[in-house]
Design an enzyme around this catalytic site. Structure first.
Site, mmCIF file in Angstrom:
data_model
loop_
_atom_site.group_PDB
_atom_site.id
_atom_site.type_symbol
_atom_site.label_atom_id
_atom_site.label_comp_id
_atom_site.label_asym_id
_atom_site.label_seq_id
_atom_site.Cartn_x
_atom_site.Cartn_y
_atom_site.Cartn_z
ATOM 1 N N ASP A 61 61.307 -12.754 -27.793
ATOM 2 C CA ASP A 61 61.108 -13.642 -28.918
ATOM 3 C C ASP A 61 61.712 -14.983 -28.520
ATOM 4 O O ASP A 61 62.469 -15.062 -27.559
ATOM 5 C CB ASP A 61 61.839 -13.026 -30.120
ATOM 6 C CG ASP A 61 61.793 -13.921 -31.316
ATOM 7 O OD1 ASP A 61 60.737 -14.505 -31.545
ATOM 8 O OD2 ASP A 61 62.816 -14.027 -32.009
ATOM 9 N N ASP A 106 56.064 -19.836 -33.084
ATOM 10 C CA ASP A 106 56.116 -21.290 -33.131
ATOM 11 C C ASP A 106 54.827 -21.941 -32.659
ATOM 12 O O ASP A 106 53.937 -21.297 -32.128
ATOM 13 C CB ASP A 106 57.270 -21.775 -32.234
ATOM 14 C CG ASP A 106 58.509 -21.984 -33.049
ATOM 15 O OD1 ASP A 106 58.372 -22.139 -34.267
ATOM 16 O OD2 ASP A 106 59.604 -21.984 -32.455
ATOM 17 N N LEU A 138 50.330 -18.669 -18.308
ATOM 18 C CA LEU A 138 49.263 -18.622 -19.291
ATOM 19 C C LEU A 138 49.863 -18.903 -20.667
ATOM 20 O O LEU A 138 50.903 -18.348 -21.029
ATOM 21 C CB LEU A 138 48.628 -17.230 -19.279
ATOM 22 C CG LEU A 138 47.471 -17.002 -20.240
ATOM 23 C CD1 LEU A 138 46.281 -17.843 -19.853
ATOM 24 C CD2 LEU A 138 47.092 -15.532 -20.247
ATOM 25 N N ASP A 141 60.407 -9.088 -35.105
ATOM 26 C CA ASP A 141 60.388 -8.511 -33.761
ATOM 27 C C ASP A 141 60.511 -6.996 -33.786
ATOM 28 O O ASP A 141 60.449 -6.353 -32.752
ATOM 29 C CB ASP A 141 61.533 -9.080 -32.915
ATOM 30 C CG ASP A 141 61.504 -10.586 -32.889
ATOM 31 O OD1 ASP A 141 60.420 -11.136 -32.705
ATOM 32 O OD2 ASP A 141 62.567 -11.205 -33.077
#
Lengths: 369, 1316
Positions: free
Chosen positions: B429, B860, B917, B980
């Site tokens: 996270d 985010d 990525l 999470d």
């Protein structure tokens, strides 16, 4: 009251170094102990085996084992041993006729004499063994078939032997000693005669005491107590099926060697580890004058009272005469093995040395640069 | 074998369900926000009615509360009576014990009986006793704890005495009235009925429950008579609420008064068990849930069970052992049959009519009993013990200790320690995991004007440096060591003192450089870094116009309105609890009731700028405000002067002005309140109904708080509805995520000018927001809406309905909130910095060097995520960034292919160090679909890092599951928040960070740490150790058993395959159980192949665990071969030494046993990497124990243990030189190959681990030099591996020094040139 509690809380908050939940009441410090053990920093020896580090070990082993091996080999070679097979498999063998009868319960005993000659004299005490081959005294069900407490003189076991003894537990009366081991007691009688060069036979004195382990004779095996007369003690028991005489008649001449504490019996009861084995039969003691050897070189005759059938299972019977050294009987194996391992180690040490020079150099060069 | 644990676990669940009083509930799925349906389904039709126990409805009470539990808790599994049967029952659910039981029963069958009956029982009994003792101790500890809790004292209303009396917790019942004072712990879940606080508020600290230290506000059930303490006898109301559940954040129900009026109850009314009352003198509550039905207990699930990879591997090999056992038994059975057939009549045969075939069949089973040890059943027990030991050391590691929280690492899963050493993918996270989750106001934009706050940025830099200095003190020590050999010497010579340094490094020597202690900076919300925001001078200047008499321009004043509204919103749109050190929180409001002297003046002032039409009014104060405020230095003085002239209210308030403490539920809120305060829009008090705000130039204003619509993740915003103190309008202030607010902010209809203005503001703000995100700031938008009274009335009615309904309450409330939050006027936006935690870049770099792929999954924005990824060195400047954003599935598919192509051609290009990525949530949703996930995986597998932004909790877990299942890799998920949880539960290893966001993540994790940096040591050191130790121990166990059992097997060839053994059966059984059981345990707990320092410095060493180097199939079979060789030597050397002699069975077995013991113990010495005095003690102890045991046994045992009576055997043997000769030769010869193999392997082609271990032995100077060399080589081999990848053929070596192609071909991991 409230204000005070609040202040306490604030103190906690602003106190430098104060830790823990603010004002949670318990101010336990959960910091783990910084000890060598808990932090896994115990001083330790870290052996990393590399050619360089193990080199000395190989040389040391080599240098240690080769002399030991030589010593053992020499010792073993110095031990004199004589062995003769008297089973009578061959037609030419003197015991051939005796060996033909398979039965245990021959009332008529068969005897045969086997001549042999000793090339070298036996100097010290000579141990006389009988050897059996292909006899699986270590068979699981055979080994189990005994009653130790009966042999230890336990009266109740005498009357009702352990179930392990089946089917040699009782015939009509309980069998003493019960079980398959006792039942198959070796019952040949061996006698030795020295043939003088003049042709006369001299019987060689065979000592039959001291052939069993001291602990067996004095602790493990005991006659049932209560009466010195063994006949009375063993009343109400019957002899094992294959025996010709009851247990209390094994050695009528010596009450100390009769019944369960008969040494021949005790020796037999200690079951051999491997199917080819020998068992101590008699000791020929060194002559007191020390001048003549115990068994001088020459011709001998072995007189066998042939009772024990082994032909049925392709077994062999042998008589062995052997001296004994500090490391036991004659056995060259250990000496050879030591010498081999020692020299292999030494060679490996040399190989490692070259490897160390080839590869270890890189390490040391790296370090010293 | 995997079934075992499942069965065991299932059984525990059953037991828990059966017993009336319940115990630890089975680990329910931790509630996630993604499963609201589940909860509403639970609710319908299942309700609980609570009425007062000593109230007016006595008769009814009994029937109503029949089903409710008392407050006594029992977390024990057993009672004194039930212990033995229950424990036995439980233990026989393990396959291992059933195997033992099967053997015991087998031994009772006469034809196959191998040993005496009691002897086969010993292993079973020993295992059962060991486990029973362990269970009993655990249970006793729980019992003691329960007793302590149950006997706590609470004050409960008693009908007899008509007053409150002290009673024990366990006597509290549902419906009881409990009175609690400040700092007392709540004994059960209660509804708050009375609080001594005038506003019916009470504060609780939930640290015991979720670890959050900030206070939470609870309020009395509405519409209850306040003022006087309520009398239980007259409590006629009945409470309807949902049945007990484990959702801490939800409580629904209503209270029905005799008048049939219903009052809604919600979470704010509920006091949870084991929380502490704070800052409230007295409260009274009625118990609604007690004992095991409380939310605290419902959340208390026991330790978790997971199968580790190593154990799955081991179970395979146990199956191989079974195969081996069957083969050996079959051999013996067939051999026995043949042997029997060849014998006709032998005096040693007991007459038997059994056919050889049948005898062979019987023998098969006999052999299974004889060779039972081959199946290392005791391994299971040993592994459990070893893991407990490993966990003990992990928990005691001083490096995991967090001074500020006073917490260590928590190991919640007990059986996956070695998985830590095999992790290949880390899913992390972002917020709170990589970052501090400590929000600091950085900059803002108001009404389209950006205020960059340069000073503030500089201040943050300074803090960062200072912090790094303090944090990195130990770090610099180490890095300095690599540069200077001198300091390195002191480091390595004295390692113990180093870790002491790392601990105390913060305080040591700090005084000279930074006089302020570092500590307060880190405790929540009190660090100066968060509090002291340096205002932007330009903004200050504008704000100063407030009090400037010259200020008249309408246009400018419009902007000022925005500014003031903006800060007003920052100050009040939150749920912050305000307190000052001098006074308790709830007294703060008392100040608000002091009327302002010059309220009229200020009202006029405010109206002047708020409604520009009235701006002709003369300002009340002129002299002071003419000063220039451009300089920061004079700013403060000016303000205080201003306030004084305002008629300066009470002095104490002024004194405490700098001491205000804000405690917020989320750190963003606190940051914003502090920011507002820097501009002197100070929130001074916060109560249920009123807010006290100090505005510049106006002194304290009381703002009537009408409503708070709290934050939730679906709306992504929160609002407050207030009655404006001056204009008396109803104003809604909303604060939320930019995407949401931007959509909701519509330009107010009407004036053309203002419309264009709003449009301009939106445009500008959006631009600034993008900038902020690029900088890695967290953005929040602030908006407001003015409501007319009628609008508000209408809304209020429907909202009240929504609040009181039980069913669909959430949905209705959501709807109601959405009605309110429309047509907002955008005021501005803020940018908040969330700093990286210390040593995060280092940790991530180390993990990447260790071959672990790090993925960041965050909710985010993309820009923020990328920025943080750069900051934590997940992304390097040389990295090639692949971005995947698309709107449809087809586009997604095309994009994935395109990116693959791009990657392939990118690989050919020089200069890129890897690919990263970046995927957003939308694209991820498409990529996770069945037909695209293959492509997605293929793409992401080739990337060095993957960043998923805007991802939902569900997506997080889906990604983890996808990678874990499809790539067959070990995954680790780390996070700190409730979002999470699902990811943490899915991953092989779940790690929770106990931080600012509560304990949800921790509760569902396997390990809980307090900082991200701890991950480095946890994986690289403890993971590596645990894996190597356990793998080695398991191999050793297999070796040990095979080696010993084969001795018995070889003997079968010489006893007619009859199942005889050449040892006393007691010694045989004890051999595995006593003589050789303890050293392997120590080996599994304490062995250390490489020192912790080196492991940290050389993360590459971790790869050995990832590739399961210590326990490969080849290693297993090599070990097996070695074991067979050793047993051959150990049997045949004595065999030839004793062949043909008069040795009896036990005399023959004695040297075999003794030398096998020596071999087994010395084998461990060879395998061990460290030997401490403990090892020495235990190894010697084991050997001595064996020899003394056999000696004593051979003296004492006269008729015992038939048929292999050992009397006199060992005594005699040990007095003979032959015995020692045989033992020495056997031991030497047996260990020779392994010894040689190790030495050759370590010299010719040493593994990285060995090289590192060799480095450990160097002196510090060389150590440093070697370390540098290693790192250089690593860097080189990395570029080299790239070259290999590209050319895929023979390597062209540009550097002539670098010539080890054969080793290079093996992969980039090997660093063979180290030795050259």
């Amino acid at each position: 009251m409230m204000a005070s509690s609040y202040n306490a809380k604030e103190e906690d908050r602003h106190q430098p170094g104060a830790t823990g939940h603010v004002g949670s009441g318990t101010m336990t410090n959960k910091m783990p102990d910084n000890t060598a053990f808990k932090q896994q920093r115990l001083p330790a020896w870290q052996p990393i085996l590399t050619a360089g580090t193990v080199l000395p070990a190989f040389f040391v082993i080599g240098l240690l084992f080769i002399p030991i091996g030589v010593g053992l080999f020499v010792t073993s070679n110095n031990i004199k041993e004589f062995e003769i097979d008297y089973t009578g498999v061959d037609m030419s063998s003197p015991c051939y006729s005796c060996s033909q009868s398979y039965s245990w319960n021959n009332t008529k005993s068969c005897t045969c004499s086997v001549p042999f000659s000793l090339d070298q004299p036996f100097e010290s005490n000579v141990f006389m063994y009988y050897g059996l081959s292909n006899f699986y005294q270590n068979h699981r069900r055979y080994v189990k078939s005994r009653d130790d407490s009966q042999l230890n003189g336990d009266k109740t076991s005498l009357q009702s032997p352990s179930k392990e003894c089946e089917p040699y537990r009782s015939s009509d009366k309980p069998i003493a000693p019960c079980g398959a081991i006792a039942n198959s007691l070796f019952n040949d009688t061996l006698e030795l005669y020295y043939i003088d060069p003049n042709g006369s036979r001299t019987a060689i004195p065979l000592v039959k005491k001291g052939i069993a382990w001291w602990t067996d004779k004095h602790v493990k095996f005991r006659n049932p107590s209560g009466n010195n007369n063994l006949t009375v003690v063993f009343q109400g028991t019957s002899k094992p099926v294959n025996w010709r005489k009851p247990v209390f008649e094994l050695d009528p001449s010596d009450s100390d060697n009769n019944g369960f504490i008969n040494e021949d019996f005790i020796v037999w009861m200690r079951t051999a580890a491997l199917p080819t084995f020998r068992k101590l039969y008699r000791i020929i003691q060194k002559k007191p004058n020390n001048m003549t050897p115990t068994l001088p070189r020459g011709e001998y005759i072995l007189e066998v009272t042939y009772n024990y059938p082994v032909r049925s299972f392709d077994g062999r019977k042998r008589m062995i005469l052997s001296a004994i050294s500090w490391m036991g009987g004659k056995n060259p194996f250990l000496g050879i093995a030591y010498i081999t391992v020692g020299s292999v180690c030494f060679c490996l040490g040399l190989v490692l040395l070259s490897i160390h020079y080839r590869y270890g150099k890189r390490n040391s060069a790296d370090i010293s640069s | 074998m995997e079934q075992i644990h499942w069965v065991r676990h299932r059984w525990q669940q059953l037991v828990a369900a059966e017993s009336g009083r319940g115990r630890y509930s089975a680990p329910d799925a931790v509630p996630t926000k993604s499963s609201p349906k589940l909860h509403s389904a639970q609710l319908t039709g299942k309700r609980r009615t609570v009425i007062a126990r000593h109230g007016p409805y006595q008769h009814e009470y009994d029937s109503v509360s029949k089903g409710c539990q008392g407050n006594g808790i029992r977390t024990t599994k057993y009672s004194l009576l039930s212990f033995i049967p229950m424990n036995l029952f439980q233990q026989f659910h393990r396959v291992a014990n059933l195997y033992f039981l099967f053997l015991v029963m087998l031994n009772w069958v006469p034809v196959v009986e191998a040993f005496q009956k009691e002897i086969t029982m010993i292993p079973l009994v020993v295992v059962l006793i060991v486990i029973a003792i362990k269970d009993a101790l655990e249970d006793y500890r729980r019992y003691r704890f329960d007793q302590k809790v149950n006997n706590n004292i609470a004050t409960i209303y008693s009908k007899k005495q008509q007053t409150y009396v002290d009673q024990r917790w366990q006597d509290v019942r549902v419906g009881d009235f409990v009175r609690l004072s400040c700092n007392e712990i709540i004994p059960a879940d209660m509804l708050l009925l009375y609080s001594s606080d005038l506003h019916g508020v009470c504060y609780i600290e939930t640290a015991n429950l979720d670890g959050e230290t900030n206070l939470k506000q609870r309020q009395v059930v509405r519409d209850l008579p306040q003022g006087s303490e309520l009398t239980p006898e007259n409590f006629h109301s009945r409470i309807e609420c949902e049945n007990p559940n484990n959702d801490l954040s939800r409580f629904r129900g209503y209270m029905e008064h005799p008048s049939n009026a219903r009052v809604g109850l919600h979470n704010d009314n509920l006091l949870l068990r084991s929380c502490t009352i704070r800052n409230t003198e007295t409260i009274i509550g009625i118990v609604v849930y007690a004992g095991h039905e409380t939310k605290a207990m419902k959340n208390n699930s026991g330790p978790r069970y997971k199968r580790s990879k190593l154990e799955r591997r081991m179970n395979m090999d146990i199956l191989w052992s079974v195969v081996l056992l069957v083969i050996m038994c079959l051999t013996a059975a067939i051999g026995h049959g043949l042997w029997l057939r060849n014998l006709e009549e032998a005096s040693f045969l007991i007459p038997d009519t059994t056919s050889p075939a049948l005898a062979g069949f019987y023998l098969f089973w006999t052999m299974i009993i004889v060779l039972q040890v081959l199946i290392p059943v005791s391994l299971y027990v040993s592994i459990e013990i070893v893991k407990l030991g490993q966990i003990f050391f992990i928990q005691n590691d001083v490096d995991f200790y967090n001074e500020y929280l006073d917490s260590r690492i928590q190991c919640r899963a007990l059986n996956i320690t070695e998985d830590l050493g095999q992790i290949q993918y880390v899913f992390s996270d972002k917020t709170g995991t990589l970052t501090e989750n400590k929000m600091v106001f950085r900059r803002c934009t108001i009404a389209g004007v950006e205020y960059p706050h340069e000073e503030n940025a500089r201040r943050l830099e300074v803090y960062k440096q200072e912090d790094d200095e303090a944090m990195g003190r130990s770090h610099t020590l180490k890095s300095r060591a690599s540069a200077k050999s001198l300091s390195c010497k002191s480091l390595s010579c004295n390692r113990s003192s180093v870790s002491l340094h790392t601990l105390t490094g913060h305080s040591e020597g700090e005084g000279e450089e930074t006089p302020s202690p570092t500590l307060p900076r880190h405790s929540a919300f009190s660090s100066p870094m968060e509090k002291d925001v340096v205002p932007d001078p330009f903004l200050v200047q504008k704000l100063n116009c407030l009090s400037s008499p010259l200020f008249l321009l309408a246009d400018a004043s419009m902007e000022l309105t925005y500014i003031v509204d903006f800060f007003m919103a920052l100050a009040i749109c939150n749920t912050v609890v305000v307190s000052s050190p001098n006074q308790p929180r709830h007294n703060r409001i008392g100040v608000s009731r002091t009327p302002l002297k010059s309220l009229e003046d200020i009202k006029m002032l405010f109206q002047r700028f708020s409604l520009p039409r009235f701006s002709t009014l003369s300002p009340p104060h002129t002299t002071e405000s003419t000063r220039s405020f451009t300089e920061h230095g004079s700013w403060k003085g000016a303000w205080s002067g201003l306030e004084n002239s305002n008629g300066a209210q009470d002095l104490p308030c002024e004194l405490g002005a700098d001491e205000l403490i804000y405690e917020a539920e989320s750190p963003d809120e606190a940051a914003l309140v502090h920011a507002a305060r820097a501009y002197h829009c100070t929130l001074r008090g916060h109560s249920l109904e009123r807010l006290l705000v100090e505005l510049p130039g106006m002194g304290n204003l009381a703002v009537r708080l009408l409503h708070i619509l709290p934050f939730d993740s679906t709306r992504k915003r929160m609002s407050v509805v207030v009655r404006h103190p001056l204009t008396k309008q109803v104003v809604v202030y909303t604060k939320g995520a930019d995407s949401v607010i931007m959509d909701l902010a519509e330009s107010p209809k009407g004036a053309e000018q203002s419309e264009s203005r709003q449009g301009h503001i939106r445009e500008q703000t959006q631009k600034h927001l993008d900038n902020y995100a690029r900088e890695g700031l967290r953005t929040l938008c602030i908006a407001k809406r003015v409501q007319t009274s009628t609008e508000y009335e209408v809304w209020l009615k429907r909202h009240a309905f929504a609040e009181t309904s039980i069913e669909n309450r959430e949905e209705l409330l959501l709807e109601s909130a959405q009605r309110l939050e429309t047509n907002l006027t955008l005021l501005g936006a803020t940018g908040i910095v969330d700093r990286l935690q210390e040593e995060v870049p280092e940790t991530i770099e180390a993990l990447q060097r260790a071959g672990v792929k790090v993925w960041v999954l965050t909710g985010d924005k993309q820009e923020t995520a990328i920025n943080i990824a750069c900051a934590c060195k997940l992304l390097r400047s040389t990295d090639h960034l692949l971005t995947a954003n698309c709107g449809s599935k087809e586009a997604c598919k095309a994009l994935l292919l395109e990116l693959r192509a791009e990657m392939e051609c990118g690989e050919a290009a020089e200069g890129t160090s890897g690919f990263t990525l970046v995927v957003d949530g939308r694209t991820l949703e498409f990529a996770l679909q069945e037909d695209l996930k293959g492509d997605f995986l293929e793409l992401s597998r080739c990337c060095r890092a993957v960043i998923c932004c805007r991802s939902t909790p569900l997506q997080k877990s889906q990604v983890v599951r996808l990678v874990q299942d499809q790539l067959q890799v070990m995954t680790l998920a780390i996070g700190d928040g409730a979002n999470d949880v699902s990811m943490i539960q899915v991953a092989d290893v779940g790690i929770g960070i106990s931080g600012q966001e509560g304990m949800q993540a921790v509760m569902s994790s396997d390990f809980a740490i307090s900082r991200f940096k701890h991950l480095r040591k946890l994986l690289l050191v403890h993971g590596h150790w645990c894996y190597t130790r356990l793998a080695n121990m398991i191999l050793y166990f297999f070796y040990k058993n095979v080696m010993y059992v084969n001795l018995l097997f070889w003997y079968q060839f010489f006893c007619g395959f009859s199942g005889s053994v050449m040892t006393n059966s007691w010694v045989l059984i004890f051999f595995n159980l006593l003589f050789t059981s303890v050293p392997p345990l120590l080996y599994g707990i304490l062995d250390k192949d490489v020192s912790a320092d080196t492991l940290i410095k050389l993360p590459e060493l971790y790869k050995s665990g990832q590739n399961s180097k210590a326990y490969l199939t080849s290693t297993f079979w090599l070990t097996m071969l070695d074991a067979i060789y050793q047993s051959l030597v150990c049997f045949f050397v004595p065999y030839f030494a004793y062949a043909g002699s008069d040795a009896d069975m036990l005399s023959f077995g004695s040297p075999i046993n003794a030398s096998s013991l020596l071999i087994i113990l010395l084998h461990q010495v060879i395998e061990s990497r460290t030997l401490t005095w403990l090892h020495a003690l235990l190894l010697m102890g084991s050997a001595l124990f064996y020899f003394s045991f056999t000696l004593v046994f051979s003296v004492v045992c006269v008729t015992c243990s038939p048929p292999n009576n050992p009397l006199g055997v060992d005594k005699l043997q040990m007095s003979q030189p032959l015995f020692y000769g045989v033992c020495a030769l056997t031991t030497m010869l047996a260990l020779l190959p392994r010894f040689l193999f190790q030495a050759l392997h370590n010299s010719i082609c040493p593994s990285d681990t060995v090289k590192a271990a060799l480095m450990d032995q160097l002196n510090p100077d060389d150590y440093c030099r070697r370390m540098q060399r290693w790192n250089q080589t690593q860097a080189q081999s990395k570029t080299r591996s790239l070259v290999i990848n590209v050319e895929d053929s023979d390597i062209k070596v540009p550097d002539p020094d670098f010539r080890l192609p054969s080793e290079l071909k093996e992969g980039s991991a090997t660093t063979g040139s180290l030795l050259s």
